[in-house]
Design a protein around this motif. Structure first.
Motif: not given
Length: 122
Positions: A86-98
């Motif tokens: 959806k248009p509202e999914d527009t973003a910078v997507y970042v992965c992270a680890a712990v």
């Protein structure tokens, strides 16, 4: 130390799909919980979902049924399959680890990638 590199972002029409990848360095990837977050312009970083070291997943409500997280420990990679975008999914997507449990807050993660842009056009 873990280094994370995302890929797979791009421009897609609403209703389309993308698969993001997050490649991790190191030999202990299988022990880490991995999270996906996103940040749209002018908004705070938002939890998308996470996968534990054993493969259990959790998602934010807005992506349940549309997004799937899975991991391939042999390739040191975690994936975010995004369907019905959806248009509202527009973003910078970042992965992270712990190394501990998969949390939903950014502060619970120790290592971060640089992010990949996802743009969904209407």
């Amino acid at each position: 130390q873990v280094q994370l590199v995302e890929s797979g972002g791009g421009l897609v029409q609403a209703g389309g799909s993308l698969r993001l990848s997050c490649a991790a360095s190191g030999r202990t990837f299988s022990r880490y919980a991995m999270g996906w977050f996103r940040q749209a312009p002018g908004k705070e970083r938002e939890f998308v979902g996470a996968i534990t070291s054993s493969g259990s997943t959790v998602y934010t409500d807005s992506v349940k049924g549309r997004f799937t997280i899975f991991r391939d420990n042999a390739k040191n990679t975690v994936y975010l399959q995004m369907n019905s975008l959806k248009p509202e999914d527009t973003a910078v997507y970042v992965c992270a680890a712990v190394i501990t449990r998969a949390g939903v807050r950014p502060g619970e993660y120790d290592y971060w990638g640089q992010g990949t842009q996802v743009t969904v056009s209407s």
